[in-house]
Design a protein around this motif. Structure first.
Motif, PDB file in Angstrom:
ATOM      1  N   ALA A  17       2.253   6.178  -3.373  1.00 12.27           N
ATOM      2  CA  ALA A  17       0.813   5.973  -3.255  1.00 12.27           C
ATOM      3  C   ALA A  17       0.106   7.256  -2.838  1.00 12.27           C
ATOM      4  O   ALA A  17      -0.963   7.590  -3.360  1.00 12.27           O
ATOM      5  N   ALA A  18       0.704   8.004  -1.912  1.00 15.77           N
ATOM      6  CA  ALA A  18       0.062   9.204  -1.384  1.00 15.77           C
ATOM      7  C   ALA A  18       0.000  10.328  -2.398  1.00 15.77           C
ATOM      8  O   ALA A  18      -0.944  11.139  -2.393  1.00 15.77           O
ATOM      9  N   LEU A  19       0.984  10.413  -3.288  1.00 20.17           N
ATOM     10  CA  LEU A  19       1.071  11.545  -4.221  1.00 20.17           C
ATOM     11  C   LEU A  19       0.650  11.202  -5.642  1.00 20.17           C
ATOM     12  O   LEU A  19       0.662  12.073  -6.513  1.00 20.17           O
ATOM     13  N   MET A  20       0.275   9.963  -5.899  1.00 17.68           N
ATOM     14  CA  MET A  20      -0.052   9.567  -7.264  1.00 17.68           C
ATOM     15  C   MET A  20      -1.317  10.260  -7.777  1.00 17.68           C
ATOM     16  O   MET A  20      -1.395  10.648  -8.948  1.00 17.68           O
ATOM     17  N   CYS A  68      -1.121   7.736   7.065  1.00 12.73           N
ATOM     18  CA  CYS A  68      -1.454   7.273   8.414  1.00 12.73           C
ATOM     19  C   CYS A  68      -1.932   5.825   8.407  1.00 12.73           C
ATOM     20  O   CYS A  68      -1.607   5.057   9.329  1.00 12.73           O
ATOM     21  N   LEU A  69      -2.688   5.435   7.386  1.00  6.59           N
ATOM     22  CA  LEU A  69      -3.156   4.049   7.319  1.00  6.59           C
ATOM     23  C   LEU A  69      -1.989   3.071   7.244  1.00  6.59           C
ATOM     24  O   LEU A  69      -1.934   2.080   7.988  1.00  6.59           O
ATOM     25  N   VAL A  70      -1.039   3.324   6.341  1.00  3.67           N
ATOM     26  CA  VAL A  70       0.086   2.406   6.181  1.00  3.67           C
ATOM     27  C   VAL A  70       1.012   2.466   7.398  1.00  3.67           C
ATOM     28  O   VAL A  70       1.504   1.427   7.868  1.00  3.67           O
ATOM     29  N   MET A  71       1.264   3.647   7.918  1.00  3.94           N
ATOM     30  CA  MET A  71       2.107   3.756   9.105  1.00  3.94           C
ATOM     31  C   MET A  71       1.473   3.060  10.298  1.00  3.94           C
ATOM     32  O   MET A  71       2.170   2.516  11.159  1.00  3.94           O
ATOM     33  N   GLY A  72       0.144   3.056  10.337  1.00  2.00           N
ATOM     34  CA  GLY A  72      -0.540   2.326  11.405  1.00  2.00           C
ATOM     35  C   GLY A  72      -0.270   0.841  11.334  1.00  2.00           C
ATOM     36  O   GLY A  72      -0.033   0.179  12.355  1.00  2.00           O
ATOM     37  N   ILE A  73      -0.270   0.294  10.124  1.00  2.00           N
ATOM     38  CA  ILE A  73       0.038  -1.130   9.957  1.00  2.00           C
ATOM     39  C   ILE A  73       1.485  -1.416  10.349  1.00  2.00           C
ATOM     40  O   ILE A  73       1.787  -2.418  11.009  1.00  2.00           O
ATOM     41  N   LEU A  74       2.393  -0.512   9.981  1.00  2.00           N
ATOM     42  CA  LEU A  74       3.799  -0.691  10.341  1.00  2.00           C
ATOM     43  C   LEU A  74       4.008  -0.661  11.851  1.00  2.00           C
ATOM     44  O   LEU A  74       4.926  -1.295  12.377  1.00  2.00           O
ATOM     45  N   ALA A  75       3.163   0.091  12.553  1.00  2.00           N
ATOM     46  CA  ALA A  75       3.318   0.225  14.011  1.00  2.00           C
ATOM     47  C   ALA A  75       2.724  -0.946  14.772  1.00  2.00           C
ATOM     48  O   ALA A  75       2.845  -1.006  15.999  1.00  2.00           O
ATOM     49  N   ALA A  76       2.111  -1.906  14.067  1.00  2.00           N
ATOM     50  CA  ALA A  76       1.402  -2.998  14.733  1.00  2.00           C
ATOM     51  C   ALA A  76       2.308  -3.828  15.626  1.00  2.00           C
ATOM     52  O   ALA A  76       1.892  -4.308  16.687  1.00  2.00           O
ATOM     53  N   LEU A 109      -4.346   4.445  12.559  1.00  2.00           N
ATOM     54  CA  LEU A 109      -5.415   3.934  11.708  1.00  2.00           C
ATOM     55  C   LEU A 109      -6.670   4.796  11.818  1.00  2.00           C
ATOM     56  O   LEU A 109      -7.331   5.092  10.812  1.00  2.00           O
ATOM     57  N   LEU A 110      -6.984   5.208  13.047  1.00  2.00           N
ATOM     58  CA  LEU A 110      -8.159   6.062  13.249  1.00  2.00           C
ATOM     59  C   LEU A 110      -7.986   7.405  12.550  1.00  2.00           C
ATOM     60  O   LEU A 110      -8.905   7.892  11.869  1.00  2.00           O
ATOM     61  N   ILE A 111      -6.803   8.010  12.702  1.00  2.00           N
ATOM     62  CA  ILE A 111      -6.530   9.293  12.034  1.00  2.00           C
ATOM     63  C   ILE A 111      -6.626   9.132  10.520  1.00  2.00           C
ATOM     64  O   ILE A 111      -7.198   9.980   9.824  1.00  2.00           O
ATOM     65  N   GLY A 112      -6.070   8.036  10.016  1.00  2.00           N
ATOM     66  CA  GLY A 112      -6.123   7.794   8.579  1.00  2.00           C
ATOM     67  C   GLY A 112      -7.545   7.708   8.061  1.00  2.00           C
ATOM     68  O   GLY A 112      -7.889   8.322   7.044  1.00  2.00           O
ATOM     69  N   VAL A 113      -8.378   6.943   8.752  1.00  2.00           N
ATOM     70  CA  VAL A 113      -9.779   6.796   8.335  1.00  2.00           C
ATOM     71  C   VAL A 113     -10.504   8.136   8.409  1.00  2.00           C
ATOM     72  O   VAL A 113     -11.252   8.508   7.491  1.00  2.00           O
ATOM     73  N   LEU A 114     -10.288   8.877   9.504  1.00  2.00           N
ATOM     74  CA  LEU A 114     -10.954  10.184   9.663  1.00  2.00           C
ATOM     75  C   LEU A 114     -10.514  11.163   8.574  1.00  2.00           C
ATOM     76  O   LEU A 114     -11.344  11.922   8.042  1.00  2.00           O
ATOM     77  N   MET A 115      -9.230  11.159   8.236  1.00  2.70           N
ATOM     78  CA  MET A 115      -8.741  12.070   7.203  1.00  2.70           C
ATOM     79  C   MET A 115      -9.333  11.726   5.835  1.00  2.70           C
ATOM     80  O   MET A 115      -9.685  12.621   5.045  1.00  2.70           O
ATOM     81  N   LEU A 116      -9.472  10.437   5.545  1.00  5.24           N
ATOM     82  CA  LEU A 116     -10.053  10.041   4.273  1.00  5.24           C
ATOM     83  C   LEU A 116     -11.549  10.355   4.219  1.00  5.24           C
ATOM     84  O   LEU A 116     -12.078  10.728   3.166  1.00  5.24           O
ATOM     85  N   LEU A 117     -12.236  10.222   5.363  1.00  4.17           N
ATOM     86  CA  LEU A 117     -13.643  10.626   5.415  1.00  4.17           C
ATOM     87  C   LEU A 117     -13.776  12.139   5.218  1.00  4.17           C
ATOM     88  O   LEU A 117     -14.691  12.598   4.513  1.00  4.17           O
TER      89      LEU A 117
END
Length: 467
Positions: free
Chosen positions: A71-74, A224-232, A243-251
């Protein structure tokens, strides 16, 4: 399976129909083996964890990381096709994937398995899958002929995902789980031989810039988004941070892209791709379909092995119902495209899939026999088979040739992100073990997500892909 013959599709690319038929076989096989790799390990969890002296959670991480790398490299993988050519990227991806499969087969521990299966096979998939859909789009120019081509590709892709547990179970039980990776390497060799006859419809442009910064930002954000879900299920603070890092990186990626567009520099992903409502809704349905498919596959596989104590073969045999339903529906893609609007097909597909999940919950809870899962899995397979092809067709057909590399990479990234999230969400709910029961709760969550996909499909324009 027999790949359906193609009668057109060459008109827009200047190719003879026979050439298009020859091209379709390796493209469909490429999607098959990548989908197979994403699901066949589900029935080998116990064997792998015992052989490599690791845990079930460790194997789940390997499965999720493979889907996540894809998903990350597609998106970068799709963009590279413009610069280096579709065939060259396809062949390079096949080679990297084959090396990863052989390394996984010889893995002495979990670390090497993750390197071979999760990293190298993931990278190879990200390189080879975008060319599959770009070539199909360029060679097949009409709705019906394109539906036929995508039907063959998605049929083998769906079979790879749905039959992965059965094929993997048969191979691992008869030989070893390592032989399943050797099988993947052998299929890759066949694809390479068949793909030699492919000629790139468009010449590569070595002068095209590649947005390395955008590739890094988008990849880190998705990871980071998916790893955040895995860490739940382990650490709420770590989950929130990821999750926060993932959102910030995508922004940041979005702002980076806008800045490049304003300066006249080609970004990794044009923001114009998100201005088409039909395509956006199609992407949502694609994401949801693969999330539900991989989520249900993981939940049912884990339930049969952990709760019922089934071995790989019996677990895979039960999944044959989903494979059969998906195959029948996918092979009818051309006929369905002629008779019904693609919006209608996607809505019916989600209705069947959610209904199948409901049947799984109802029959499995009221019967001691695991074969009670068969009717529900059959409905899930039929539903997914009905809607996988039209969803891809809606998205790919929304853009002209010059944007096919971008939309193909985005489309496959969205779909593979759904696959990664399906495994992650299902695994997280199961580990949490809620009061209603871990496996039942996971299926309920997947059913609700499927309803969301139905709503997105209902919002598609009524004339989308109509006959």
């Amino acid at each position: 399976m027999t790949v359906p013959p193609t009668s057109t599709g060459a008109s827009g690319s200047g190719r003879a129909p026979s050439t298009a038929r020859q091209v379709l076989a390796p493209l469909a096989l490429a999607q098959f083996i990548c989908s197979f790799a994403g699901s066949n390990m589900n029935v080998m969890i116990n064997d792998i964890s015992e052989d490599l002296d690791t845990t079930v959670q460790g194997v789940q991480i390997a499965i999720t990381v493979f889907l996540l790398v894809m998903a990350a490299l597609m998106i970068p993988g799709g963009k590279l096709t413009d610069r280096y050519g579709r065939k060259r990227c396809l062949m390079a991806g096949l080679a990297v994937y084959g090396v990863g499969a052989l390394l996984s087969a010889a893995a002495p521990g979990l670390g090497v398995l993750i390197l071979g299966n999760s990293i190298l096979e993931g990278i190879g998939t990200a390189l080879l899958i975008p060319p599959v859909y770009i070539l199909a789009t360029l060679l097949f120019t009409e709705v019906v002929s394109r539906a036929r081509a995508f039907g063959a590709i998605m049929a083998l892709g769906g079979i790879g995902a749905a039959a992965g547990p059965l094929i993997g179970g048969l191979i691992s039980s008869a030989l070893s789980w390592r032989a399943a990776f050797v099988f993947q390497a052998l299929v890759i060799v066949v694809i390479i031989v068949l793909a030699r006859r492919i000629e790139d419809p468009l010449p590569p442009d070595p002068t095209r810039d590649f947005d390395t910064g955008g590739a890094v930002l988008s990849a880190v954000g998705l990871v980071c988004l998916v790893m955040g879900i895995l860490a739940a299920d382990d650490n709420a603070w770590l989950m929130a941070a990821l999750l926060l890092i993932g959102v910030l990186m995508l922004l940041w990626f979005f702002r980076w892209t806008r800045a490049k567009e304003r300066s006249g520099v080609e970004p990794l992903l044009s923001t114009s791709l998100f201005r088409d409502l039909t395509s956006n809704l199609g992407l949502v349905t694609q994401h949801t379909q693969w999330l539900v498919l991989m989520g249900v596959s993981f939940v049912v596989s884990a339930y049969l092995q952990v709760v019922r104590g089934y071995d790989a073969i019996r677990t895979g045999a039960i999944f044959t119902a989903a494979t059969a339903g998906l195959l029948v529906a996918s092979l009818g893609a051309e006929r369905l495209a002629k008779r019904y609007a693609q919006r209608s097909l996607i809505m019916v597909g989600f209705a069947l899939t959610v209904g199948g999940i409901g049947v799984l919950l109802g029959l499995a809870s009221g019967s001691p026999s695991p074969w009670a899962l068969v009717p529900g899995l059959l409905l899930v397979g039929l539903g997914l088979g009905v809607m996988l092809t039209p969803s891809v067709n809606v998205v790919q057909s929304s853009f002209p040739e010059e944007q096919q590399s971008e939309i193909s990479g985005l489309s496959r990234s969205v779909s593979n992100l759904g696959s990664a999230l399906g495994t992650a969400v299902a695994g997280t709910v199961i580990v949490a073990d809620p009061a209603v029961g871990a496996y039942a709760a996971a299926l309920i969550v997947l059913g609700v997500i499927g309803l969301g996909g139905f709503v997105a499909a209902a919002m598609l324009p009524r004339e989308t892909g109509s006959r």
